[in-house]
Motif scaffolding. Sequence first.
Motif, PDB file in Angstrom:
ATOM      1  N   ALA A 236     -15.866  -1.048   5.634  1.00  0.00           N
ATOM      2  CA  ALA A 236     -16.169   0.372   4.794  1.00  0.00           C
ATOM      3  C   ALA A 236     -14.984   0.556   3.902  1.00  0.00           C
ATOM      4  O   ALA A 236     -14.053  -0.090   3.503  1.00  0.00           O
ATOM      5  CB  ALA A 236     -16.194   1.551   5.427  1.00  0.00           C
ATOM      6  N   ASP A 237     -15.557   1.769   2.889  1.00  0.00           N
ATOM      7  CA  ASP A 237     -14.678   2.012   1.952  1.00  0.00           C
ATOM      8  C   ASP A 237     -13.176   2.356   1.813  1.00  0.00           C
ATOM      9  O   ASP A 237     -11.822   2.307   1.615  1.00  0.00           O
ATOM     10  CB  ASP A 237     -15.354   2.408   0.590  1.00  0.00           C
ATOM     11  CG  ASP A 237     -15.979   1.853  -0.207  1.00  0.00           C
ATOM     12  OD1 ASP A 237     -16.208   1.276  -0.133  1.00  0.00           O
ATOM     13  OD2 ASP A 237     -16.908   2.931  -0.012  1.00  0.00           O
ATOM     14  N   GLU A 238     -13.039   3.118   3.656  1.00  0.00           N
ATOM     15  CA  GLU A 238     -11.953   4.100   4.292  1.00  0.00           C
ATOM     16  C   GLU A 238     -11.954   3.331   5.122  1.00  0.00           C
ATOM     17  O   GLU A 238     -12.375   3.391   6.413  1.00  0.00           O
ATOM     18  CB  GLU A 238     -11.844   5.926   3.647  1.00  0.00           C
ATOM     19  CG  GLU A 238     -12.061   5.578   2.113  1.00  0.00           C
ATOM     20  CD  GLU A 238     -12.196   7.119   1.823  1.00  0.00           C
ATOM     21  OE1 GLU A 238     -12.173   8.024   2.941  1.00  0.00           O
ATOM     22  OE2 GLU A 238     -12.429   7.532   0.732  1.00  0.00           O
ATOM     23  N   THR A 248      -9.294  -2.016   6.007  1.00  0.00           N
ATOM     24  CA  THR A 248     -10.986  -2.319   5.837  1.00  0.00           C
ATOM     25  C   THR A 248     -10.415  -3.765   5.068  1.00  0.00           C
ATOM     26  O   THR A 248      -9.540  -3.781   5.285  1.00  0.00           O
ATOM     27  CB  THR A 248     -11.174  -1.618   5.036  1.00  0.00           C
ATOM     28  OG1 THR A 248     -10.470  -1.055   4.033  1.00  0.00           O
ATOM     29  CG2 THR A 248     -11.077   0.251   5.259  1.00  0.00           C
ATOM     30  N   LYS A 250     -11.242  -4.440   2.457  1.00  0.00           N
ATOM     31  CA  LYS A 250     -11.255  -4.197   0.788  1.00  0.00           C
ATOM     32  C   LYS A 250      -9.240  -3.949   1.188  1.00  0.00           C
ATOM     33  O   LYS A 250      -8.747  -4.767   0.298  1.00  0.00           O
ATOM     34  CB  LYS A 250     -11.498  -3.160   0.732  1.00  0.00           C
ATOM     35  CG  LYS A 250     -13.231  -3.225  -0.129  1.00  0.00           C
ATOM     36  CD  LYS A 250     -12.986  -2.095  -0.956  1.00  0.00           C
ATOM     37  CE  LYS A 250     -14.644  -2.241  -1.361  1.00  0.00           C
ATOM     38  NZ  LYS A 250     -14.962  -1.253  -2.109  1.00  0.00           N
ATOM     39  N   GLU A 251      -8.738  -4.032   2.153  1.00  0.00           N
ATOM     40  CA  GLU A 251      -7.659  -3.967   2.211  1.00  0.00           C
ATOM     41  C   GLU A 251      -6.940  -4.973   2.290  1.00  0.00           C
ATOM     42  O   GLU A 251      -5.433  -5.352   1.622  1.00  0.00           O
ATOM     43  CB  GLU A 251      -6.675  -2.991   3.565  1.00  0.00           C
ATOM     44  CG  GLU A 251      -7.181  -1.485   2.823  1.00  0.00           C
ATOM     45  CD  GLU A 251      -6.934  -0.765   4.096  1.00  0.00           C
ATOM     46  OE1 GLU A 251      -5.681  -0.830   4.864  1.00  0.00           O
ATOM     47  OE2 GLU A 251      -6.973  -0.126   5.154  1.00  0.00           O
ATOM     48  N   ASP A 255     -13.639  -8.122  -0.674  1.00  0.00           N
ATOM     49  CA  ASP A 255     -14.495  -6.434  -1.354  1.00  0.00           C
ATOM     50  C   ASP A 255     -15.676  -7.061  -1.261  1.00  0.00           C
ATOM     51  O   ASP A 255     -16.426  -7.561  -1.337  1.00  0.00           O
ATOM     52  CB  ASP A 255     -14.896  -6.693  -2.915  1.00  0.00           C
ATOM     53  CG  ASP A 255     -15.140  -5.573  -3.676  1.00  0.00           C
ATOM     54  OD1 ASP A 255     -15.455  -4.870  -2.617  1.00  0.00           O
ATOM     55  OD2 ASP A 255     -15.457  -6.066  -4.460  1.00  0.00           O
ATOM     56  N   TRP A 256     -15.807  -6.823   0.607  1.00  0.00           N
ATOM     57  CA  TRP A 256     -17.060  -6.519   1.062  1.00  0.00           C
ATOM     58  C   TRP A 256     -17.065  -5.167   2.068  1.00  0.00           C
ATOM     59  O   TRP A 256     -16.350  -4.598   2.803  1.00  0.00           O
ATOM     60  CB  TRP A 256     -17.620  -7.272   2.145  1.00  0.00           C
ATOM     61  CG  TRP A 256     -18.662  -7.931   2.792  1.00  0.00           C
ATOM     62  CD1 TRP A 256     -19.078  -7.577   4.164  1.00  0.00           C
ATOM     63  CD2 TRP A 256     -20.067  -7.757   2.717  1.00  0.00           C
ATOM     64  NE1 TRP A 256     -20.025  -7.401   4.541  1.00  0.00           N
ATOM     65  CE2 TRP A 256     -20.765  -7.954   3.303  1.00  0.00           C
ATOM     66  CE3 TRP A 256     -20.315  -8.264   1.167  1.00  0.00           C
ATOM     67  CZ2 TRP A 256     -22.496  -8.064   3.305  1.00  0.00           C
ATOM     68  CZ3 TRP A 256     -21.974  -8.275   0.964  1.00  0.00           C
ATOM     69  CH2 TRP A 256     -22.958  -8.412   1.899  1.00  0.00           C
ATOM     70  N   THR A 257     -18.478  -4.601   1.779  1.00  0.00           N
ATOM     71  CA  THR A 257     -18.700  -3.289   3.233  1.00  0.00           C
ATOM     72  C   THR A 257     -20.137  -3.267   3.204  1.00  0.00           C
ATOM     73  O   THR A 257     -21.016  -3.560   2.615  1.00  0.00           O
ATOM     74  CB  THR A 257     -18.679  -1.699   2.261  1.00  0.00           C
ATOM     75  OG1 THR A 257     -19.694  -1.836   1.058  1.00  0.00           O
ATOM     76  CG2 THR A 257     -17.564  -1.536   1.155  1.00  0.00           C
TER      77      THR A 257
END
Length: 333
Positions: A236-238, A248, A250-251, A255-257
């Motif tokens: 997720a984004d958050e 996440t 991304k953290e 780069d995958w949601t």
Amino acid sequence: MNGEARNGGVLRLCALCCAMVLGAVLAACGGGGGAEEEFPSKQIEIIVPWDPGGGTDQTARQLASVAEETCGTNIIVSNQTGSTGAVGFQAAANAEPDGHTIGLATVEISMINHLGVAEVTPEDVRGVMQYNFDPAAISVGADTDYRSIDDLISAAESGQNIRVGTSGTGSIWHVAFAGMAQKAGVAENMTNVPFDGAAPAIQAVLGGQIEATSASGAEVRPQVESGDLRPLAVMADERLDILPDTPTLKEEGIDWTTGAWRGLVVPNDTPDDRVETLNRCFKEAYDSEQFRQFMEQNGFGMQYKPADEFEAFMDEEYERFGRIIESLDIRQQ
């Protein structure tokens, strides 16, 4: 007959003629102020494409329960299941476009055509609103050495076969982890192990038959809270409120949601004013304290998009999953 009587007769005749003309005009316009112009004028049916008792069914019934008051009519939920949701999606698309039949659309409506399961797509329906998004979470047994998503990726990079349990080949949770593995460059060493739902996949992780599972945060939360599962990342984004200590992807540099979403749709030819009415009264139900408490207590994520944004989102998802499924080469022959 005197002049006064003749004048009175003429006036009554004129009044009658005017009334007849006015009535004809109203009839031609479909007017008359009757109940036919009211909407909704009868019971609303929500078609759920999945079995009773699951997350989609639960959220639909809760939303319907509140919306009976906000929409001012009885609302029933019917389960029309089969073919990865295609039976219910098609039934909603083929219904009378008068606003009294609503479909419960899930992410699979953007996937099943690409998977070769059915022909129905988001182009066959109109959006009313999105009300939910549940991102995927990848989890491992709490007694394993995988303490981060980097540990799991590193194991795959070293040549270890990481078996990931999902709710089936081509399911959203399969596509979710496979997309992550592709982004991380370890797709060849992360293998899908399909089960009949998230619950048996989670049990297989707990039993040590597989290394990881891909499912929603809400589905793994009980085992996380009991200390049996360790969530490594959410897609997720958050971060999720129900898994606040889990980063996440991304953290972690991936780069995958992706995840499962739910919303309301109607047949394509449903008039604009009826779509607006449905959006307004179901949004009021969505905002109610009763619905919010239900979603929070059961771990379902709330995400709202109005009709036009939901339609655009479904189209974007259809294009995105087309590219993903082609790259993963999981279309049924």
